[in-house]
Structure formats: C-alpha cells, structure tokens
Design an enzyme around this catalytic site. Sequence first.
Site, PDB file in Angstrom:
ATOM      1  CD  GLU A  44      -2.961  -1.214   2.271  1.00  0.00           C
ATOM      2  OE1 GLU A  44      -2.856  -0.385   3.193  1.00  0.00           O
ATOM      3  OE2 GLU A  44      -3.890  -2.039   2.203  1.00  0.00           O
TER       4      GLU A  44
ATOM      5  CD  GLU B 156      -4.231  -5.716   3.206  1.00  0.00           C
ATOM      6  OE1 GLU B 156      -5.009  -4.843   3.671  1.00  0.00           O
ATOM      7  OE2 GLU B 156      -3.006  -5.665   3.342  1.00  0.00           O
TER       8      GLU B 156
HETATM    9  O1  IFM Z   1      -4.796  -3.433   8.904  1.00  0.00           O
HETATM   10  C1  IFM Z   1      -4.652  -2.820   7.644  1.00  0.00           C
HETATM   11  C2  IFM Z   1      -3.458  -3.389   6.917  1.00  0.00           C
HETATM   12  O2  IFM Z   1      -2.295  -3.243   7.640  1.00  0.00           O
HETATM   13  C3  IFM Z   1      -3.286  -2.732   5.576  1.00  0.00           C
HETATM   14  N1  IFM Z   1      -4.515  -2.667   4.825  1.00  0.00           N
HETATM   15  C4  IFM Z   1      -5.708  -2.253   5.502  1.00  0.00           C
HETATM   16  C5  IFM Z   1      -5.887  -3.011   6.796  1.00  0.00           C
HETATM   17  C6  IFM Z   1      -7.174  -2.546   7.506  1.00  0.00           C
HETATM   18  O3  IFM Z   1      -7.121  -1.185   7.814  1.00  0.00           O
END
Ligand code: IFM
Length: 433
Positions: free
Chosen positions: A167, A351
């Site tokens: 990210e 994710e």
């Molecule tokens: O917990 C985070 C993760 O570290 C990165 N992506 C989003 C998740 C939820 O906020």
Amino acid sequence: MDFKRSDFPEGFRFGVATSAYQIEGHAQGGAGLTHWDSFAATPGNVVRFEDGARACDHLNRLDEDLDLIRDLGADVYRFSTSWARVMPEGRGAANKDGLDFYDRLVDGLLERGIAPAVTLYHWELPQALADRGGWRNADMPDWFADYTETIMSRIGDRTWSAAPINEPWCVSWLSHFEGHHAPGLRDIRATARAMHHVLVSHGRSIQVMKGLGVKNLGAVCNFEWAMPNTDSDADIAAAARYDAIYNRFFLGGLFKGDYPAEVMEGLEPHLPDGWQDDFATIRSPLDWVGVNYYTNKRISATDDPWPAYAYAPTQGPLTDMGWEVYPQGLQDFLTRTAREYTGDLPIYVTENGMASATTPDPDRIAYLTDHLHSVQAAIADGAPVAGYYVWSLMDNYEWALGYEKRFGLVHVDFETLARTPKASYHALANWWR
Ligand code: IFM
C-alpha cells in the site's frame, strides 16, 4: 456462504493475510525499534498509546497459527517480513534470530501445503532509517535493495510470490500528508518525495529479486472508490483529484511510467530532481498486481489550496472503522485496473475484509459474500482475477486505532492471547477445505 470452489476459475487461489508488526510481538526476538514505536509513544497518535510490542505474540505461537491457516483450507498465506527484525538498524548487520524465524515460517507453510506470499515492507520502518529522514531520503532505494537481498537470499528460494511494499498510498500520503500513520508528518514536500521514493524502492527491490532468481513478483496497492458528494462540477473535479492521488498515481508510475496531471498540479514542484529518469526502474516488469480494497469515499470540493477536497459524511451501512460497505467498488477497480493498466496480468485481491467486534459475525460473512460476488462479476467482465485473500487471519494491531478494531476470522483475546475461530472462519472453511 453459498459458494463452491468450482464457482471460480480453475486454479483460483484463496488465502488470508496478516503483517509482521500487527501480529508478531515486535519487542521480542531481537527486532530493532521502528517508527511505529515512537509514533505510538507520542500522545495523541494512537488509541491508548497501544503499540506492537506484544500484539498477537505470533513469534511464539507460529505453529498454532499455521495450523489455523491449514485447517481453514487456505491455499495462500500472505505475510510480511519486518525490516527491523531482519536488520535492526535498517542497514548493516542482520539479526540471525529474525532470519531463522522467517525461515521456519516459510518451511512451516510448505509442510502444511500452503503457498508463502511474502511482502517485504508493511510499514515498520527501522527507527535508525526514520532518523535519517525515512522515505524522504533519496538513499531509501539503496537501503531497501540491501534489505531485499538479505531477506530474500534466505527465503526467496521457497516463496510462492513476493511483493516489495504494501500500500504505497499509506506509506506516503497517509503518513506524510494526512499525518495519521508514522511518521505522522503533514508536509507536502515530504509527501511528494515519499510517494516517488516508495516507487523507486519498489523497482529496485524487484530488480534485486530477479537477480536472485525469485519467482512471481508483484506490487500491492490499495484503492478507495471516489464519489463526488454532489453532481456539481467542483465536487466532480475534487473526486477526480482524490482518485488521482489515491488510485491512479501508483498504478500510473508502475504501469505507464507517468503520474496523473491532477497530482502533478500539487506535487511536481516538490519532486526530487531527475524524477522522470526513475521510471525505467519503477516500471520493472511484474508477474501480477495486488488490489487491496475495503470501501469508497464521498468527496466535496473546498476552497483550500491543492488538493482542495474534504471527506463528506458517510452513508450507512458502516463497518467498525466507519467505512461504508460498497462491494461494487471492488468490481469496478478490478475491471478498471485490467482495462487501463495491466491488461492480461493476473490480478489478486490481496486484502478485503471488515472490522467488526460482533461474535458470531454474520456481518463479516455478508461482507465477504458480497465482495466475492463482485469478484465473480469482474471475472465475468473479463478481468483476469486469479485469487482472493481475506484481511485478516486474526484480530490484530490496527495501527493508529490500536487493538479495538477487529478484522480477524479468528478472535484473539488480547489478555490471554487465546485464539478462537469465528463463524466467518467456519463459513469459509466449509467450502475452502
Ligand atoms: O490493517 C490494515 C493493513 O495493515 C493494511 N490494509 C488495511 C488493513 C485494515 O485497515
């Protein structure tokens, strides 16, 4: 959950994701201090000043956690290695115990028939490098390349996939412009440099891994669907700026060798000299791209200087993060990414999940079901989606929001550290296993 594996293409992989600082217990095993430790110790930054010192104590409960992944029937485990655990000072000497731990993690996955999907940076920057300016420093790509070589020389022969940085928007914009994550800056020049250096570091890391013979290399970006709050021209333009900063800047750099005009309006004067020359590195060819997706944002124009937008009020239903549930955005990002940036390259949803403290958790089952339907719709639309990973295997440290936001398929009691699979875990296991 009314799915079967055969509802998805042949070879489609399901998995779960976590990250090092959020679960391991960073005060143990010889890891160095990170900028999250100092950020969390600064009043006002993190709920109850919570940090990742103990987290889920995964470091000492590795086998139990790997058994949970196996019993869930996951094909892939997406985890991250901590730079500060591997190299406590960020540069120079490696921590033998840290390397041994990741070695055992990878072997433990392979013994259980689970594919190891590693990410090399999920935000725990070694404090020693933060002291040197962190992502603002033009030496970061060199330092990250050295770290890549150290960790991947040890485990890269057995990983199934690898991505350098989780990210980039969070690493740069959220942390240097909005100040919500470490190092907590609110500075446009720091932001511009961080956004660019993150991408150059990604490219250098890919080159190092190719040199080592590591296979199946990708990039993982996060996305939020930007919606103008009204149909005024000003709100439409503000939402386009939000979309450019959040969603199009990183894909543009990685796949087009170009940054969007709406971003250059604000950031170009602050980019490092010669930034255009770095695209050859940034665009090092990839084998896949990862899409992290949770929600949308409603955007209003403001009279402030660039980027001149604000978050408009949300509309329900909301998760415990206060995020809207908007599965359509996942379908739209998957199809747009393929159409405008990546073509036939496999896309993984690296994710997706929701924060909910409810147990049992029918809300999480509904959220995952709706988003899996979006994945199916994107595939039907021609997007080459090859896998889907739930965030997260277990409740963990949710950064500035501490331990109270629970994303896990497995409940963690943060007093006793007992793990208890939730209804969502069983609902997935019913058709993954
Ligand atoms: O917990 C985070 C993760 O570290 C990165 N992506 C989003 C998740 C939820 O906020």
